[in-house]
Design a protein around this motif. Structure first.
Motif, PDB file in Angstrom:
ATOM      1  N   SER A  56     -43.337 -17.055  44.082  1.00 55.80           N
ATOM      2  CA  SER A  56     -43.362 -16.604  45.473  1.00 55.80           C
ATOM      3  C   SER A  56     -42.037 -16.827  46.179  1.00 55.80           C
ATOM      4  O   SER A  56     -41.483 -17.916  46.173  1.00 55.80           O
ATOM      5  CB  SER A  56     -44.459 -17.347  46.239  1.00 55.80           C
ATOM      6  N   SER A  57     -41.549 -15.777  46.800  1.00 58.84           N
ATOM      7  CA  SER A  57     -40.403 -15.885  47.700  1.00 58.84           C
ATOM      8  C   SER A  57     -40.951 -16.272  49.069  1.00 58.84           C
ATOM      9  O   SER A  57     -42.116 -16.628  49.191  1.00 58.84           O
ATOM     10  CB  SER A  57     -39.696 -14.534  47.811  1.00 58.84           C
ATOM     11  N   GLY A  58     -40.115 -16.157  50.081  1.00 54.03           N
ATOM     12  CA  GLY A  58     -40.603 -16.357  51.444  1.00 54.03           C
ATOM     13  C   GLY A  58     -40.134 -17.639  52.096  1.00 54.03           C
ATOM     14  O   GLY A  58     -40.349 -17.828  53.297  1.00 54.03           O
ATOM     15  N   ALA A  59     -39.489 -18.541  51.330  1.00 56.11           N
ATOM     16  CA  ALA A  59     -39.068 -19.807  51.937  1.00 56.11           C
ATOM     17  C   ALA A  59     -37.979 -19.573  52.985  1.00 56.11           C
ATOM     18  O   ALA A  59     -38.075 -20.061  54.122  1.00 56.11           O
ATOM     19  CB  ALA A  59     -38.567 -20.765  50.859  1.00 56.11           C
ATOM     20  N   ILE A  60     -36.965 -18.829  52.598  1.00 56.16           N
ATOM     21  CA  ILE A  60     -35.842 -18.615  53.521  1.00 56.16           C
ATOM     22  C   ILE A  60     -36.315 -17.811  54.739  1.00 56.16           C
ATOM     23  O   ILE A  60     -36.064 -18.183  55.887  1.00 56.16           O
ATOM     24  CB  ILE A  60     -34.670 -17.897  52.805  1.00 56.16           C
ATOM     25  N   ALA A  61     -37.044 -16.723  54.465  1.00 50.40           N
ATOM     26  CA  ALA A  61     -37.513 -15.873  55.564  1.00 50.40           C
ATOM     27  C   ALA A  61     -38.405 -16.677  56.521  1.00 50.40           C
ATOM     28  O   ALA A  61     -38.275 -16.574  57.747  1.00 50.40           O
ATOM     29  CB  ALA A  61     -38.263 -14.673  55.007  1.00 50.40           C
ATOM     30  N   ILE A 140     -44.331 -20.963  42.058  1.00 52.83           N
ATOM     31  CA  ILE A 140     -42.945 -21.245  41.679  1.00 52.83           C
ATOM     32  C   ILE A 140     -41.975 -20.541  42.615  1.00 52.83           C
ATOM     33  O   ILE A 140     -42.214 -19.409  43.030  1.00 52.83           O
ATOM     34  CB  ILE A 140     -42.701 -20.759  40.232  1.00 52.83           C
ATOM     35  N   ASN A 141     -40.884 -21.215  42.924  1.00 57.25           N
ATOM     36  CA  ASN A 141     -39.806 -20.583  43.682  1.00 57.25           C
ATOM     37  C   ASN A 141     -38.490 -21.160  43.198  1.00 57.25           C
ATOM     38  O   ASN A 141     -38.463 -22.208  42.539  1.00 57.25           O
ATOM     39  CB  ASN A 141     -39.985 -20.838  45.190  1.00 57.25           C
ATOM     40  N   GLU A 142     -37.421 -20.475  43.514  1.00 53.30           N
ATOM     41  CA  GLU A 142     -36.101 -21.045  43.247  1.00 53.30           C
ATOM     42  C   GLU A 142     -35.944 -22.289  44.128  1.00 53.30           C
ATOM     43  O   GLU A 142     -36.396 -22.307  45.276  1.00 53.30           O
ATOM     44  CB  GLU A 142     -35.029 -20.012  43.591  1.00 53.30           C
ATOM     45  N   ASN A 143     -35.295 -23.309  43.602  1.00 54.00           N
ATOM     46  CA  ASN A 143     -35.037 -24.512  44.401  1.00 54.00           C
ATOM     47  C   ASN A 143     -33.832 -24.222  45.299  1.00 54.00           C
ATOM     48  O   ASN A 143     -32.730 -24.719  45.072  1.00 54.00           O
ATOM     49  CB  ASN A 143     -34.784 -25.700  43.477  1.00 54.00           C
ATOM     50  N   ASP A 144     -34.089 -23.424  46.324  1.00 53.19           N
ATOM     51  CA  ASP A 144     -32.997 -22.874  47.132  1.00 53.19           C
ATOM     52  C   ASP A 144     -32.141 -23.930  47.824  1.00 53.19           C
ATOM     53  O   ASP A 144     -30.976 -23.688  48.095  1.00 53.19           O
ATOM     54  CB  ASP A 144     -33.566 -21.941  48.211  1.00 53.19           C
ATOM     55  N   THR A 145     -32.714 -25.083  48.124  1.00 58.04           N
ATOM     56  CA  THR A 145     -31.933 -26.072  48.880  1.00 58.04           C
ATOM     57  C   THR A 145     -30.793 -26.659  48.062  1.00 58.04           C
ATOM     58  O   THR A 145     -29.823 -27.153  48.623  1.00 58.04           O
ATOM     59  CB  THR A 145     -32.811 -27.239  49.393  1.00 58.04           C
ATOM     60  N   GLY A 154     -30.517 -16.264  41.486  1.00 54.12           N
ATOM     61  CA  GLY A 154     -30.036 -15.159  42.312  1.00 54.12           C
ATOM     62  C   GLY A 154     -31.171 -14.531  43.081  1.00 54.12           C
ATOM     63  O   GLY A 154     -31.136 -14.446  44.291  1.00 54.12           O
ATOM     64  N   ASP A 155     -32.194 -14.097  42.391  1.00 50.31           N
ATOM     65  CA  ASP A 155     -33.351 -13.556  43.097  1.00 50.31           C
ATOM     66  C   ASP A 155     -34.594 -13.862  42.269  1.00 50.31           C
ATOM     67  O   ASP A 155     -34.506 -14.184  41.086  1.00 50.31           O
ATOM     68  CB  ASP A 155     -33.195 -12.059  43.365  1.00 50.31           C
ATOM     69  N   ASN A 156     -35.738 -13.740  42.937  1.00 49.11           N
ATOM     70  CA  ASN A 156     -36.974 -14.139  42.266  1.00 49.11           C
ATOM     71  C   ASN A 156     -37.462 -13.128  41.241  1.00 49.11           C
ATOM     72  O   ASN A 156     -38.348 -13.440  40.457  1.00 49.11           O
ATOM     73  CB  ASN A 156     -38.057 -14.431  43.315  1.00 49.11           C
ATOM     74  N   ASP A 157     -36.899 -11.920  41.246  1.00 49.93           N
ATOM     75  CA  ASP A 157     -37.230 -10.983  40.169  1.00 49.93           C
ATOM     76  C   ASP A 157     -36.713 -11.566  38.860  1.00 49.93           C
ATOM     77  O   ASP A 157     -37.386 -11.542  37.829  1.00 49.93           O
ATOM     78  CB  ASP A 157     -36.582  -9.614  40.422  1.00 49.93           C
ATOM     79  N   GLY A 217     -35.940  -9.387  51.179  1.00 47.81           N
ATOM     80  CA  GLY A 217     -35.696 -10.266  50.030  1.00 47.81           C
ATOM     81  C   GLY A 217     -34.293 -10.083  49.510  1.00 47.81           C
ATOM     82  O   GLY A 217     -33.457  -9.442  50.133  1.00 47.81           O
ATOM     83  N   MET A 218     -34.049 -10.667  48.348  1.00 52.10           N
ATOM     84  CA  MET A 218     -32.691 -10.601  47.825  1.00 52.10           C
ATOM     85  C   MET A 218     -32.546  -9.512  46.776  1.00 52.10           C
ATOM     86  O   MET A 218     -31.451  -9.073  46.474  1.00 52.10           O
ATOM     87  CB  MET A 218     -32.338 -11.929  47.185  1.00 52.10           C
ATOM     88  N   GLY A 219     -33.654  -9.136  46.181  1.00 50.64           N
ATOM     89  CA  GLY A 219     -33.576  -8.313  44.983  1.00 50.64           C
ATOM     90  C   GLY A 219     -33.332  -6.838  45.188  1.00 50.64           C
ATOM     91  O   GLY A 219     -32.269  -6.312  44.880  1.00 50.64           O
TER      92      GLY A 219
END
Ligand code: GLU
Length: 380
Positions: A56-61, A140-145, A154-157, A217-219
Protein backbone atom coordinates in the motif's frame (compact mmCIF):
# COMPACT_ATOMS: atom_id res chain seq x y z
CA UNK A 1 -15.00 -14.91 -19.50
CA UNK A 2 -11.87 -15.47 -21.57
CA UNK A 3 -10.22 -18.86 -21.25
CA UNK A 4 -6.90 -17.30 -20.19
CA UNK A 5 -8.51 -15.50 -17.27
CA UNK A 6 -10.42 -18.57 -16.24
CA UNK A 7 -7.29 -20.73 -16.23
CA UNK A 8 -5.27 -18.18 -14.23
CA UNK A 9 -7.93 -17.48 -11.65
CA UNK A 10 -8.70 -21.13 -11.06
CA UNK A 11 -5.27 -21.52 -9.43
CA UNK A 12 -5.00 -18.09 -7.81
CA UNK A 13 -5.04 -18.42 -4.03
CA UNK A 14 -1.97 -16.47 -2.95
CA UNK A 15 -2.67 -12.92 -3.99
CA UNK A 16 -0.62 -9.75 -3.94
CA UNK A 17 -2.62 -6.54 -4.13
CA UNK A 18 -0.92 -3.24 -4.81
CA UNK A 19 -2.98 -0.19 -3.95
CA UNK A 20 -1.78 3.13 -5.34
CA UNK A 21 -1.93 6.55 -3.66
CA UNK A 22 -4.31 7.72 -6.39
CA UNK A 23 -6.82 5.09 -5.26
CA UNK A 24 -6.44 5.54 -1.50
CA UNK A 25 -6.36 9.29 -1.25
CA UNK A 26 -8.81 11.97 -2.30
CA UNK A 27 -9.24 15.70 -1.73
CA UNK A 28 -9.23 15.24 2.05
CA UNK A 29 -6.39 12.80 2.50
CA UNK A 30 -7.06 9.09 2.97
CA UNK A 31 -10.38 8.12 1.42
CA UNK A 32 -11.83 6.00 4.18
CA UNK A 33 -14.83 4.83 2.16
CA UNK A 34 -12.64 3.48 -0.65
CA UNK A 35 -10.29 1.79 1.80
CA UNK A 36 -13.24 0.22 3.58
CA UNK A 37 -14.61 -1.13 0.29
CA UNK A 38 -11.32 -2.71 -0.66
CA UNK A 39 -10.77 -4.13 2.83
CA UNK A 40 -14.31 -5.58 2.89
CA UNK A 41 -13.59 -7.40 -0.32
CA UNK A 42 -10.18 -8.66 0.76
CA UNK A 43 -11.71 -9.86 4.03
CA UNK A 44 -14.51 -11.71 2.22
CA UNK A 45 -12.04 -13.54 -0.01
CA UNK A 46 -9.72 -14.25 2.92
CA UNK A 47 -12.61 -16.04 4.63
CA UNK A 48 -12.96 -18.17 1.50
CA UNK A 49 -9.36 -19.36 1.89
CA UNK A 50 -7.44 -16.86 -0.23
CA UNK A 51 -4.21 -15.44 1.20
CA UNK A 52 -3.49 -11.75 0.68
CA UNK A 53 -0.46 -9.54 0.93
CA UNK A 54 -1.10 -5.83 0.43
CA UNK A 55 1.45 -3.36 -0.89
CA UNK A 56 0.00 0.00 0.00
CA UNK A 57 1.10 3.49 -0.92
CA UNK A 58 -0.50 6.53 0.66
CA UNK A 59 1.93 7.40 3.46
CA UNK A 60 3.33 10.53 1.84
CA UNK A 61 -0.03 11.68 0.46
CA UNK A 62 -1.69 11.14 3.84
CA UNK A 63 1.07 12.98 5.74
CA UNK A 64 0.89 15.85 3.30
CA UNK A 65 -2.86 16.25 3.86
CA UNK A 66 -2.44 15.92 7.62
CA UNK A 67 -0.04 18.87 7.52
CA UNK A 68 -2.50 20.84 5.41
CA UNK A 69 -0.10 21.24 2.47
CA UNK A 70 -1.79 21.79 -0.86
CA UNK A 71 1.32 21.57 -3.03
CA UNK A 72 3.04 18.40 -4.19
CA UNK A 73 6.11 17.79 -2.03
CA UNK A 74 9.34 18.11 -3.97
CA UNK A 75 12.36 17.54 -1.75
CA UNK A 76 13.35 14.20 -0.26
CA UNK A 77 13.33 15.41 3.39
CA UNK A 78 9.80 16.73 2.90
CA UNK A 79 8.62 13.39 1.52
CA UNK A 80 10.43 11.45 4.24
CA UNK A 81 8.86 13.62 6.94
CA UNK A 82 5.40 13.38 5.39
CA UNK A 83 5.72 9.59 5.19
CA UNK A 84 6.66 9.48 8.88
CA UNK A 85 3.40 11.30 9.64
CA UNK A 86 1.22 9.42 7.19
CA UNK A 87 2.42 5.82 7.62
CA UNK A 88 1.06 5.50 11.15
CA UNK A 89 -2.27 6.88 10.11
CA UNK A 90 -2.39 4.58 7.10
CA UNK A 91 -1.82 1.55 9.33
CA UNK A 92 -4.42 2.70 11.84
CA UNK A 93 -7.00 2.90 9.08
CA UNK A 94 -6.11 -0.59 7.79
CA UNK A 95 -6.03 -2.00 11.28
CA UNK A 96 -9.48 -0.59 12.10
CA UNK A 97 -11.00 -1.66 8.79
CA UNK A 98 -9.64 -5.22 8.89
CA UNK A 99 -10.42 -5.36 12.61
CA UNK A 100 -14.13 -5.09 11.80
CA UNK A 101 -13.73 -8.48 10.10
CA UNK A 102 -11.63 -9.81 12.96
CA UNK A 103 -8.54 -9.85 10.83
CA UNK A 104 -5.13 -8.80 12.09
CA UNK A 105 -2.74 -6.71 10.03
CA UNK A 106 1.06 -6.47 10.17
CA UNK A 107 3.25 -3.64 8.96
CA UNK A 108 6.35 -4.37 6.90
CA UNK A 109 8.45 -1.41 5.80
CA UNK A 110 11.22 -2.22 3.39
CA UNK A 111 13.93 -0.59 1.34
CA UNK A 112 15.68 -2.01 -1.67
CA UNK A 113 18.72 -2.87 0.46
CA UNK A 114 16.57 -5.30 2.44
CA UNK A 115 16.16 -7.34 -0.69
CA UNK A 116 19.51 -7.00 -2.43
CA UNK A 117 21.30 -8.78 0.39
CA UNK A 118 20.41 -12.46 0.08
CA UNK A 119 20.11 -13.15 3.83
CA UNK A 120 17.78 -10.20 4.39
CA UNK A 121 15.82 -11.20 1.31
CA UNK A 122 15.33 -14.68 2.78
CA UNK A 123 14.41 -13.26 6.20
CA UNK A 124 11.81 -11.01 4.59
CA UNK A 125 10.38 -14.12 2.97
CA UNK A 126 10.33 -16.03 6.27
CA UNK A 127 8.47 -13.22 8.03
CA UNK A 128 5.96 -12.97 5.23
CA UNK A 129 5.33 -16.71 5.19
CA UNK A 130 4.89 -16.82 8.97
CA UNK A 131 2.35 -13.99 8.86
CA UNK A 132 0.42 -15.72 6.09
CA UNK A 133 0.47 -18.98 8.01
CA UNK A 134 -1.00 -17.13 11.00
CA UNK A 135 -3.76 -15.74 8.80
CA UNK A 136 -2.49 -12.17 9.24
CA UNK A 137 -2.61 -9.64 6.39
CA UNK A 138 0.84 -8.13 5.78
CA UNK A 139 0.67 -4.49 4.67
CA UNK A 140 3.89 -3.47 2.99
CA UNK A 141 5.26 -0.08 2.00
CA UNK A 142 8.61 1.41 1.16
CA UNK A 143 10.37 2.60 4.31
CA UNK A 144 10.14 6.14 2.99
CA UNK A 145 11.54 7.86 6.07
CA UNK A 146 14.97 6.33 5.58
CA UNK A 147 15.00 5.49 1.88
CA UNK A 148 17.36 7.61 -0.16
CA UNK A 149 17.96 7.34 -3.89
CA UNK A 150 20.63 4.62 -3.68
CA UNK A 151 18.47 2.15 -1.76
CA UNK A 152 15.02 3.10 -2.99
CA UNK A 153 12.51 0.97 -4.84
CA UNK A 154 11.46 4.31 -6.31
CA UNK A 155 7.81 3.43 -6.52
CA UNK A 156 5.51 0.80 -5.12
CA UNK A 157 4.93 -0.81 -8.51
CA UNK A 158 8.56 -1.84 -8.34
CA UNK A 159 8.34 -2.86 -4.69
CA UNK A 160 5.25 -4.96 -5.44
CA UNK A 161 6.91 -6.69 -8.38
CA UNK A 162 9.69 -7.85 -6.06
CA UNK A 163 7.28 -8.94 -3.35
CA UNK A 164 5.41 -11.04 -5.91
CA UNK A 165 8.63 -12.98 -6.40
CA UNK A 166 9.34 -13.29 -2.68
CA UNK A 167 5.89 -14.53 -1.71
CA UNK A 168 5.47 -16.59 -4.89
CA UNK A 169 2.16 -14.93 -5.60
CA UNK A 170 -0.26 -16.57 -8.03
CA UNK A 171 -1.28 -13.14 -9.31
CA UNK A 172 -0.45 -9.49 -8.72
CA UNK A 173 -3.49 -7.25 -8.79
CA UNK A 174 -2.56 -3.61 -9.29
CA UNK A 175 -5.37 -1.30 -8.16
CA UNK A 176 -4.97 2.02 -9.93
CA UNK A 177 -6.95 5.15 -10.70
CA UNK A 178 -7.38 4.20 -14.37
CA UNK A 179 -9.36 1.40 -16.03
CA UNK A 180 -6.22 -0.33 -17.26
CA UNK A 181 -3.71 0.15 -20.05
CA UNK A 182 -4.90 2.08 -23.09
CA UNK A 183 -3.37 2.07 -26.55
CA UNK A 184 -3.09 5.88 -26.29
CA UNK A 185 -3.77 8.52 -23.68
CA UNK A 186 -6.94 7.43 -21.79
CA UNK A 187 -8.04 11.06 -21.50
CA UNK A 188 -8.52 11.03 -25.24
CA UNK A 189 -11.45 8.61 -24.96
CA UNK A 190 -12.45 8.73 -28.62
CA UNK A 191 -9.12 7.71 -30.00
CA UNK A 192 -7.76 5.31 -27.40
CA UNK A 193 -8.99 1.85 -26.49
CA UNK A 194 -8.44 -0.26 -23.41
CA UNK A 195 -6.15 -3.25 -24.02
CA UNK A 196 -7.79 -6.19 -22.19
CA UNK A 197 -5.02 -8.76 -22.68
CA UNK A 198 -1.26 -8.47 -23.13
CA UNK A 199 0.46 -11.71 -24.15
CA UNK A 200 3.82 -10.16 -24.81
CA UNK A 201 5.19 -6.78 -23.70
CA UNK A 202 6.16 -5.41 -27.09
CA UNK A 203 7.63 -2.01 -27.95
CA UNK A 204 4.09 -0.83 -28.82
CA UNK A 205 2.86 -1.74 -25.35
CA UNK A 206 5.74 0.16 -23.76
CA UNK A 207 5.02 3.14 -25.98
CA UNK A 208 1.34 3.11 -25.01
CA UNK A 209 2.34 3.24 -21.35
CA UNK A 210 5.02 5.86 -21.53
CA UNK A 211 2.78 8.85 -22.12
CA UNK A 212 0.61 8.70 -19.02
CA UNK A 213 1.86 9.85 -15.61
CA UNK A 214 0.14 9.41 -12.27
CA UNK A 215 -0.63 12.79 -10.68
CA UNK A 216 -0.72 11.48 -7.09
CA UNK A 217 1.55 8.44 -6.78
CA UNK A 218 5.06 8.08 -8.04
CA UNK A 219 4.65 5.43 -10.66
CA UNK A 220 2.31 6.15 -13.53
CA UNK A 221 1.55 3.64 -16.25
CA UNK A 222 5.14 3.32 -17.39
CA UNK A 223 6.27 1.92 -14.06
CA UNK A 224 3.32 -0.48 -14.09
CA UNK A 225 4.42 -1.93 -17.40
CA UNK A 226 8.02 -2.23 -16.16
CA UNK A 227 6.63 -4.03 -13.11
CA UNK A 228 4.50 -6.24 -15.37
CA UNK A 229 7.63 -7.25 -17.25
CA UNK A 230 9.39 -8.31 -14.05
CA UNK A 231 6.40 -10.13 -12.63
CA UNK A 232 5.50 -12.01 -15.80
CA UNK A 233 9.18 -12.97 -16.21
CA UNK A 234 8.79 -14.81 -12.94
CA UNK A 235 5.76 -16.67 -14.31
CA UNK A 236 3.21 -14.60 -12.39
CA UNK A 237 0.23 -12.97 -14.12
CA UNK A 238 -0.25 -9.24 -13.54
CA UNK A 239 -3.51 -7.34 -13.82
CA UNK A 240 -4.17 -3.59 -13.75
CA UNK A 241 -7.70 -2.72 -12.66
CA UNK A 242 -9.66 0.35 -11.53
CA UNK A 243 -9.22 0.33 -7.75
CA UNK A 244 -12.05 2.68 -6.87
CA UNK A 245 -14.70 0.54 -8.53
CA UNK A 246 -16.96 -1.14 -6.00
CA UNK A 247 -16.76 -4.95 -6.15
CA UNK A 248 -13.62 -4.87 -8.27
CA UNK A 249 -12.03 -7.93 -6.65
CA UNK A 250 -15.21 -9.88 -7.13
CA UNK A 251 -15.10 -8.97 -10.82
CA UNK A 252 -11.46 -10.02 -11.07
CA UNK A 253 -12.01 -13.35 -9.32
CA UNK A 254 -15.09 -14.17 -11.32
CA UNK A 255 -12.99 -13.73 -14.46
CA UNK A 256 -14.83 -10.74 -15.84
CA UNK A 257 -13.18 -8.84 -18.61
CA UNK A 258 -12.04 -5.95 -16.46
CA UNK A 259 -8.74 -4.03 -16.70
CA UNK A 260 -5.63 -5.24 -18.48
CA UNK A 261 -4.27 -8.72 -17.85
CA UNK A 262 -0.61 -9.44 -18.63
CA UNK A 263 -0.04 -13.14 -19.15
CA UNK A 264 2.98 -14.79 -17.51
CA UNK A 265 5.92 -15.55 -19.75
CA UNK A 266 6.01 -19.20 -20.71
CA UNK A 267 9.71 -19.60 -20.06
CA UNK A 268 10.12 -17.93 -16.72
CA UNK A 269 13.02 -17.47 -14.37
CA UNK A 270 13.49 -19.39 -11.14
CA UNK A 271 13.35 -17.34 -7.93
CA UNK A 272 17.10 -16.95 -7.50
CA UNK A 273 17.64 -15.99 -11.13
CA UNK A 274 14.79 -13.52 -10.97
CA UNK A 275 16.41 -11.99 -7.90
CA UNK A 276 19.71 -11.69 -9.78
CA UNK A 277 18.05 -10.24 -12.85
CA UNK A 278 15.66 -7.79 -11.29
CA UNK A 279 16.59 -7.04 -7.69
CA UNK A 280 20.34 -6.69 -7.77
CA UNK A 281 22.07 -3.64 -9.18
CA UNK A 282 24.88 -4.43 -11.56
CA UNK A 283 28.35 -3.46 -10.31
CA UNK A 284 30.19 -3.74 -13.61
CA UNK A 285 30.32 -5.09 -17.14
CA UNK A 286 31.92 -8.01 -18.91
CA UNK A 287 32.21 -7.89 -22.70
CA UNK A 288 31.89 -11.39 -24.09
CA UNK A 289 32.93 -12.83 -27.49
CA UNK A 290 30.38 -14.34 -29.87
CA UNK A 291 31.40 -17.95 -29.23
CA UNK A 292 30.91 -17.69 -25.48
CA UNK A 293 27.75 -15.68 -25.94
CA UNK A 294 26.10 -18.38 -28.02
CA UNK A 295 27.36 -21.11 -25.63
CA UNK A 296 25.56 -19.19 -22.86
CA UNK A 297 22.40 -18.19 -24.68
CA UNK A 298 21.91 -21.29 -26.88
CA UNK A 299 23.48 -24.15 -24.95
CA UNK A 300 22.96 -23.11 -21.33
CA UNK A 301 26.70 -23.01 -20.56
CA UNK A 302 28.56 -21.08 -17.83
CA UNK A 303 30.90 -18.18 -18.59
CA UNK A 304 34.57 -19.19 -18.69
CA UNK A 305 37.60 -16.84 -18.75
CA UNK A 306 38.28 -17.61 -22.43
CA UNK A 307 35.09 -15.86 -23.54
CA UNK A 308 35.77 -12.54 -21.79
CA UNK A 309 36.98 -9.74 -24.05
CA UNK A 310 37.05 -6.82 -21.60
CA UNK A 311 36.13 -5.84 -18.03
CA UNK A 312 34.59 -2.57 -16.91
CA UNK A 313 34.03 -1.39 -13.32
CA UNK A 314 35.52 -2.26 -9.98
CA UNK A 315 33.77 -5.23 -8.41
CA UNK A 316 34.46 -8.03 -5.95
CA UNK A 317 33.76 -11.76 -5.77
CA UNK A 318 30.01 -12.42 -5.55
CA UNK A 319 28.97 -9.10 -7.08
CA UNK A 320 26.29 -8.93 -9.78
CA UNK A 321 27.72 -8.06 -13.16
CA UNK A 322 26.14 -7.49 -16.58
CA UNK A 323 27.30 -9.47 -19.63
CA UNK A 324 27.32 -7.71 -22.99
CA UNK A 325 28.31 -8.85 -26.46
CA UNK A 326 31.00 -7.06 -28.46
CA UNK A 327 28.42 -4.61 -29.84
CA UNK A 328 27.30 -3.60 -26.34
CA UNK A 329 24.01 -5.55 -26.29
CA UNK A 330 23.16 -6.83 -22.80
CA UNK A 331 22.27 -10.53 -22.73
CA UNK A 332 22.86 -11.79 -19.18
CA UNK A 333 23.56 -10.87 -15.59
CA UNK A 334 25.22 -13.03 -12.98
CA UNK A 335 27.25 -13.28 -9.79
CA UNK A 336 30.98 -13.42 -10.45
CA UNK A 337 33.40 -15.91 -8.92
CA UNK A 338 36.33 -13.56 -9.44
CA UNK A 339 36.98 -9.86 -8.80
CA UNK A 340 37.25 -7.39 -11.69
CA UNK A 341 41.00 -7.21 -11.11
CA UNK A 342 41.45 -10.97 -11.41
CA UNK A 343 39.11 -11.26 -14.39
CA UNK A 344 41.17 -8.64 -16.15
CA UNK A 345 44.24 -10.82 -15.65
CA UNK A 346 42.67 -14.09 -16.82
CA UNK A 347 40.38 -12.82 -19.56
CA UNK A 348 40.80 -14.63 -22.89
CA UNK A 349 42.79 -17.45 -21.26
CA UNK A 350 42.05 -21.15 -21.11
CA UNK A 351 40.69 -22.31 -17.74
CA UNK A 352 43.83 -24.41 -17.18
CA UNK A 353 45.90 -21.21 -17.07
CA UNK A 354 44.00 -19.62 -14.13
CA UNK A 355 46.29 -21.11 -11.48
CA UNK A 356 49.42 -20.09 -13.33
CA UNK A 357 48.32 -16.46 -13.53
CA UNK A 358 46.50 -15.96 -10.22
CA UNK A 359 48.31 -18.48 -8.06
CA UNK A 360 45.07 -20.27 -7.23
CA UNK A 361 42.14 -21.75 -9.13
CA UNK A 362 39.03 -21.67 -6.94
CA UNK A 363 36.54 -21.96 -9.82
CA UNK A 364 36.54 -22.88 -13.51
CA UNK A 365 33.78 -20.42 -14.28
CA UNK A 366 33.77 -16.63 -14.14
CA UNK A 367 29.98 -16.90 -13.67
CA UNK A 368 28.39 -20.27 -13.01
CA UNK A 369 25.23 -21.02 -14.92
CA UNK A 370 23.22 -21.41 -11.70
CA UNK A 371 24.06 -17.84 -10.78
CA UNK A 372 23.25 -16.32 -14.14
CA UNK A 373 20.00 -14.95 -15.57
CA UNK A 374 19.97 -14.91 -19.34
CA UNK A 375 17.57 -12.83 -21.33
CA UNK A 376 17.88 -10.11 -23.86
CA UNK A 377 16.87 -7.24 -21.62
CA UNK A 378 17.31 -8.21 -18.02
CA UNK A 379 20.54 -6.62 -17.10
CA UNK A 380 19.74 -3.02 -16.28
N1 GLU B 1 5.71 4.79 -0.66
C1 GLU B 1 4.98 5.93 -1.06
C2 GLU B 1 3.91 6.29 -0.04
O1 GLU B 1 3.46 5.46 0.67
C3 GLU B 1 4.28 5.81 -2.40
C4 GLU B 1 5.07 5.27 -3.53
C5 GLU B 1 4.24 5.21 -4.82
O2 GLU B 1 3.25 5.94 -4.97
O3 GLU B 1 4.57 4.39 -5.67
O4 GLU B 1 3.48 7.39 0.07
Amino acid sequence: MSSERKEILKHAKRILIKIGSGVLTGENGLDLAIIENIVDEIAAFTKQGYQFVVVSSGAIASGRHRMGFKHKLQSLPEKQAAAAIGQGRLMRVYSNSFGKHELIVAQMLLTMSDLTERTRFLNTRNTLNMLLEWGVIPIINENDTVAVEEIKFGDNDNLASMMANIMEANILINLTNTDGLYDGNPKDKKKSKLIPLVKDITDDIEKAASSVADPVGMGGMKSKVIAARKVTAFGIPFIIVPGKKKGILHEVFSGENVGTLFLPMEEHLKSKKHWIAFTLRSRGKLYIDDGARSAITQQGKSLLPGGVLAVEGDFSVGDPVTCLDASGQVFAKGLVNYSSRDIDRIKGLKTAKIKQVLGSHPYDEIIHRDNMAVSKDNGK
